[in-house]
Design an enzyme around this catalytic site. Structure first.
Site, PDB file in Angstrom:
ATOM      1  N   LYS A   1      21.738  15.961  -3.689  1.00  0.00           N
ATOM      2  CA  LYS A   1      21.497  14.512  -3.476  1.00  0.00           C
ATOM      3  C   LYS A   1      22.096  13.719  -4.630  1.00  0.00           C
ATOM      4  O   LYS A   1      21.623  13.797  -5.761  1.00  0.00           O
ATOM      5  CB  LYS A   1      19.989  14.232  -3.394  1.00  0.00           C
TER       6      LYS A   1
ATOM      7  N   HIS B   1      -4.060 -14.955  10.287  1.00  0.00           N
ATOM      8  CA  HIS B   1      -3.480 -13.632  10.022  1.00  0.00           C
ATOM      9  C   HIS B   1      -4.442 -12.482  10.295  1.00  0.00           C
ATOM     10  O   HIS B   1      -4.138 -11.353   9.952  1.00  0.00           O
ATOM     11  CB  HIS B   1      -2.921 -13.516   8.594  1.00  0.00           C
TER      12      HIS B   1
ATOM     13  N   ARG C   1       2.118 -11.054   6.220  1.00  0.00           N
ATOM     14  CA  ARG C   1       3.585 -10.951   6.319  1.00  0.00           C
ATOM     15  C   ARG C   1       4.035 -10.193   7.574  1.00  0.00           C
ATOM     16  O   ARG C   1       5.218 -10.199   7.897  1.00  0.00           O
ATOM     17  CB  ARG C   1       4.137 -10.292   5.051  1.00  0.00           C
TER      18      ARG C   1
ATOM     19  N   PRO D   1       0.829  -1.216   0.000  1.00  0.00           N
ATOM     20  CA  PRO D   1       0.000   0.000   0.000  1.00  0.00           C
ATOM     21  C   PRO D   1       0.865   1.268   0.000  1.00  0.00           C
ATOM     22  O   PRO D   1       1.843   1.355   0.731  1.00  0.00           O
ATOM     23  CB  PRO D   1      -0.799  -0.098   1.302  1.00  0.00           C
ATOM     24  N   GLU D   2       0.492   2.194  -0.846  1.00  0.00           N
ATOM     25  CA  GLU D   2       1.143   3.503  -0.857  1.00  0.00           C
ATOM     26  C   GLU D   2       0.088   4.547  -0.466  1.00  0.00           C
ATOM     27  O   GLU D   2      -1.022   4.192  -0.082  1.00  0.00           O
ATOM     28  CB  GLU D   2       1.722   3.800  -2.247  1.00  0.00           C
TER      29      GLU D   2
END
Ligand SMILES: [Zn+2]
Length: 284
Positions: free
Chosen positions: A157, A95, A114, A2-3
């Site tokens: 950067k 889960h 997970r 998920p973002e």
């Protein structure tokens, strides 16, 4: 994984089900996810009313009526399922790690095979300063995220722009999918060094990031419409991508495959251990 758009969708679904409701029963079915649940976690939530649910980056924040905040992350595989009042709740599945029941009889369960997700406690007043959030960059959909702000974050950067945009300190909430999509839309090569992304490119990149996220949130919103039906699993939805996971397929932005008379189209490279999908002709 998920973002930002997926987490936003989860938060909107949870808000519709939980805001204003009291958490009557909180069952925590194991001692930890990615990190242990804090001592007294279930007790801190039980009996409290949820005032507001919101998102920061890829984190969700539940603000409770006593000033406690639940701070959480869906990790790689976390999802929330809402079951409406009056429906038959199946026994917990493997889960299903946290199960909450509200005062109107709805059930919310957190499922995470997970276990890279997490849930911890903070305070509403102090949550932005929590170590998980304190160093986070601006929200990409806020007015605070401007070309000037991104230019300052990228200056000096010496990492590829792809990696820089995954850095949650540069901008919050982006992951592999939406970075690939935004770079495609802005016609910038994922391999270009962040420090060498000029002002004109940055001025294309900021609206590209905002538009890919806004469109994905809209897709998530349409998947949400029926969340109150028997099983409303929140966290994933169908969305069409231009480049992500489309290696070898035709590029939707140009004739990069056809022009050379051979199958080329979208390419995949590996950067910092993650797949990057892009068009080498369109993105420079
Ligand atoms: Zn192309």
């Amino acid at each position: 994984m998920p973002e930002l758009p997926e987490v936003e969708t989860v938060c909107r679904g949870l808000a519709a089900a939980l805001e204003g409701r009291r958490l009557d029963r909180v069952e925590v079915r194991r001692p930890d996810l990615r990190i242990p649940f804090p001592p007294g976690f279930a007790g801190a939530l039980q009996g409290r009313r949820v005032l507001r649910i919101r998102r920061r980056g890829k984190y969700f924040i539940w603000e409770l009526d006593d000033g406690t905040a639940l701070l959480g992350h869906l990790g790689m595989s976390g999802s929330m399922t809402i079951r409406a009042p009056g429906t038959n709740f199946p026994p917990p599945a493997p889960h299903d790690h946290v199960i909450l029941t509200t005062d109107d009889g709805a059930q919310v369960s957190y499922h995470d095979p997970r276990r890279f997700g997490l849930m911890t406690l903070s305070t509403v007043a102090g949550v932005e300063d929590h170590p998980l959030l304190a160093a986070m960059g601006p929200e990409p959909l806020s007015d605070a995220f401007t070309p000037a702000v991104l230019a300052a974050a990228l200056a000096g950067k010496n990492t590829p722009i792809k990696s820089a945009l995954l850095d949650q300190g540069v901008v919050a909430g982006l992951g592999n999918i939406y970075v690939c999509e935004a770079l495609f839309r802005a016609r910038t090569s994922p391999r270009r060094l962040a420090a060498n992304v000029g002002r004109r490119r940055i001025e294309a990149l900021v609206p590209a990031i905002k538009s890919v996220l806004t469109e994905a949130i809209a897709s998530g919103g349409s998947s949400l419409r029926d969340y109150r039906q028997a099983t409303g699993e929140l966290g994933y939805f169908q969305h069409t991508f231009a480049v992500y996971d489309r290696e070898g397929q035709p590029c939707p932005g140009c004739d990069c495959g056809a022009a050379e008379g051979r199958a080329r189209g979208i390419q995949r490279i590996v950067q910092a251990g993650r797949s990057t999908f892009f068009c080498a002709k369109r993105q420079r």
